[in-house]
Design a protein around this motif. Structure first.
Motif, mmCIF file in Angstrom:
data_model
loop_
_atom_site.group_PDB
_atom_site.id
_atom_site.type_symbol
_atom_site.label_atom_id
_atom_site.label_comp_id
_atom_site.label_asym_id
_atom_site.label_seq_id
_atom_site.Cartn_x
_atom_site.Cartn_y
_atom_site.Cartn_z
ATOM 1 N N GLY A 54 22.139 -10.939 12.895
ATOM 2 C CA GLY A 54 21.585 -9.748 13.522
ATOM 3 C C GLY A 54 22.485 -9.238 14.634
ATOM 4 N N ASP B 28 24.851 1.568 20.449
ATOM 5 C CA ASP B 28 23.632 0.894 20.028
ATOM 6 C C ASP B 28 23.448 1.047 18.526
ATOM 7 O OD1 ASP B 28 22.818 0.102 22.661
ATOM 8 O OD2 ASP B 28 22.159 2.170 23.033
ATOM 9 N N ILE B 29 22.520 0.292 17.975
ATOM 10 C CA ILE B 29 22.201 0.392 16.557
ATOM 11 C C ILE B 29 21.838 1.850 16.242
ATOM 12 C CG2 ILE B 29 20.694 -0.434 14.699
ATOM 13 C CD1 ILE B 29 22.583 -2.580 16.102
ATOM 14 N N ARG C 110 25.322 -0.698 12.446
ATOM 15 C CA ARG C 110 24.210 -1.301 11.704
ATOM 16 C C ARG C 110 23.652 -2.502 12.467
ATOM 17 N NH1 ARG C 110 28.852 -2.679 8.142
ATOM 18 N NH2 ARG C 110 29.352 -4.830 8.639
ATOM 19 N N ASP C 111 22.491 -2.954 12.026
ATOM 20 C CA ASP C 111 21.792 -4.028 12.737
ATOM 21 C C ASP C 111 22.143 -5.424 12.243
ATOM 22 O OD1 ASP C 111 20.492 -4.183 10.281
ATOM 23 O OD2 ASP C 111 18.475 -3.881 11.114
ATOM 24 N N HIS C 112 23.157 -5.538 11.390
ATOM 25 C CA HIS C 112 23.547 -6.858 10.884
ATOM 26 C C HIS C 112 25.031 -6.852 10.513
ATOM 27 C CE1 HIS C 112 22.982 -4.506 7.246
ATOM 28 N NE2 HIS C 112 23.788 -5.365 6.646
ATOM 29 N N THR D 155 23.020 -6.831 17.908
ATOM 30 C CA THR D 155 22.225 -6.194 18.952
ATOM 31 C C THR D 155 22.905 -4.961 19.530
ATOM 32 O OG1 THR D 155 23.177 -7.677 20.607
ATOM 33 C CG2 THR D 155 21.089 -8.354 19.582
#
Length: 144
Positions: free
Chosen positions: A50, A92-93, A43-45, A52
């Protein structure tokens, strides 16, 4: 009813992209009335920050310990098939980090066994996450 090792269908730790279809197919069985998958996604958080991207690292014993968890779950009453694959390396996300699935004679058994599988995997298999954050900081998660 299949018990123990016969129900172990797929166990792996890989540095390549994971496939939900592969894992679900591995536990397919005409005796199963339910198949429950779990997919862990980057996930992005995390904790208000945040993310990366991240890297997963595994101890050399991780595959054997993952197999032990899968065998434990495979021994539950009503379980027909169990599979679990965890990714290592740079993710990656949106990438799949872990994919598990359990097939069982009844849906309740499948849900309970899949929850035990992912919860036990996360708490006992020595695979660690190194997260990079948008603010330039980083952290390790899961180290003893």
């Amino acid at each position: 009813m299949t018990q123990g090792s016969a129900a172990v269908r797929l166990v792996d730790v890989r540095d390549e992209p994971l496939s939900l279809d592969e894992v679900v197919s591995a536990v397919g069985d005409p005796r199963a009335g339910g198949i429950v998958p779990f997919v862990g996604v980057v996930r992005d958080h995390d904790d208000g920050k945040g993310v990366t991207g991240l890297d997963y690292s595994a101890h050399p014993s991780a595959l054997a310990q993952l197999r032990a968890v899968v065998e434990q779950v495979a021994g539950r009453p009503g379980v027909v098939g169990v599979a679990a694959v965890h990714r290592v390396g740079r993710l990656d996300i949106g990438d799949l980090a872990v994919v598990c699935a359990v097939s069982a004679e009844h849906r309740g058994e499948a849900f309970e066994a899949c929850r035990e599988l992912i919860d036990t995997l996360k708490s006992t298999v020595p695979i660690w996450k190194h997260q990079g954050f948008a603010d330039g900081t980083e952290e390790w998660v899961g180290l003893p």
